[in-house]
Motif scaffolding. Structure first.
Motif, mmCIF file in Angstrom:
data_model
loop_
_atom_site.group_PDB
_atom_site.id
_atom_site.type_symbol
_atom_site.label_atom_id
_atom_site.label_comp_id
_atom_site.label_asym_id
_atom_site.label_seq_id
_atom_site.Cartn_x
_atom_site.Cartn_y
_atom_site.Cartn_z
ATOM 1 N N GLN A 38 70.318 24.761 -9.921
ATOM 2 C CA GLN A 38 70.788 23.389 -9.839
ATOM 3 C C GLN A 38 70.405 22.810 -8.498
ATOM 4 O OE1 GLN A 38 75.006 22.772 -10.529
ATOM 5 N NE2 GLN A 38 74.632 20.652 -11.119
ATOM 6 N N LYS A 42 71.091 16.983 -9.309
ATOM 7 C CA LYS A 42 70.485 17.179 -10.624
ATOM 8 C C LYS A 42 71.333 18.122 -11.465
ATOM 9 C CE LYS A 42 65.702 16.350 -9.229
ATOM 10 N NZ LYS A 42 64.307 16.869 -9.299
ATOM 11 N N GLU A 43 71.062 18.133 -12.759
ATOM 12 C CA GLU A 43 71.757 19.035 -13.650
ATOM 13 C C GLU A 43 71.178 20.443 -13.529
ATOM 14 O OE1 GLU A 43 73.039 15.853 -17.167
ATOM 15 O OE2 GLU A 43 71.655 17.505 -17.618
ATOM 16 N N ARG A 44 71.988 21.409 -13.914
ATOM 17 C CA ARG A 44 71.536 22.793 -13.895
ATOM 18 C C ARG A 44 70.454 22.962 -14.954
ATOM 19 N NH1 ARG A 44 76.127 27.158 -13.086
ATOM 20 N NH2 ARG A 44 76.842 26.394 -15.111
ATOM 21 N N GLU A 45 69.427 23.755 -14.623
ATOM 22 C CA GLU A 45 68.312 23.938 -15.545
ATOM 23 C C GLU A 45 67.948 25.416 -15.670
ATOM 24 O OE1 GLU A 45 64.783 21.976 -14.146
ATOM 25 O OE2 GLU A 45 64.617 23.239 -12.360
ATOM 26 N N GLU A 105 72.296 26.858 -21.703
ATOM 27 C CA GLU A 105 73.328 27.217 -20.719
ATOM 28 C C GLU A 105 74.653 27.591 -21.371
ATOM 29 O OE1 GLU A 105 73.547 24.185 -17.765
ATOM 30 O OE2 GLU A 105 75.529 24.811 -17.063
ATOM 31 N N SER A 106 75.048 26.834 -22.364
ATOM 32 C CA SER A 106 76.355 27.042 -22.990
ATOM 33 C C SER A 106 76.434 28.319 -23.815
ATOM 34 C CB SER A 106 76.718 25.852 -23.875
ATOM 35 O OG SER A 106 75.766 25.693 -24.903
#
Length: 121
Positions: A38, A42-45, A105-106
């Protein structure tokens, strides 16, 4: 379950770092592992994924050819070798365990606390 990430730091562009993630409290040898990152604002990638047997590996297009994921089941540790680092690789890097879908991610059950990587230009 504990995932302890380490190895981050400050490095110049073009340099290398190796991140480690030591796992405990789970059957590591049967757990798929992933690295995410992350960047500020920004969003985690997704960065990389490795199956429990190391047979299957995926790397994000942005790091392909520069980063390599590996694992040592005897040491309950997953690694991310990062070469030819770029300023845009600056981020907090997280390891995750038990991912059912590599880049989602989830789908991961457990997360480490993150280790910070800063690449200067």
């Amino acid at each position: 379950v504990q995932l302890q990430a380490s190895g981050g730091g400050l490095v110049q562009a073009g340099g290398s770092l190796r991140l480690s993630c030591a796992a405990s409290g789970l059957t590591f040898s049967r757990s798929s592992m992933g690295w995410f990152r992350q960047a500020p604002g920004k969003e985690r990638e997704f960065v990389a994924y490795i199956s429990w047997s190391s047979v299957t590996k995926y790397h994000a297009d942005s790091v392909k050819g520069r980063f390599t994921i590996s694992r040592d089941n005897a040491k309950n540790t997953v690694y991310l070798q990062m070469n030819r680092l770029k300023p845009e690789d600056t981020a907090v890097y997280y390891c995750a365990a038990n991912g059912r879908i590599s880049g989602l991610e989830s789908s991961y059950d457990y997360w480490g606390q993150g280790t910070e990587v800063t690449v200067s230009s």
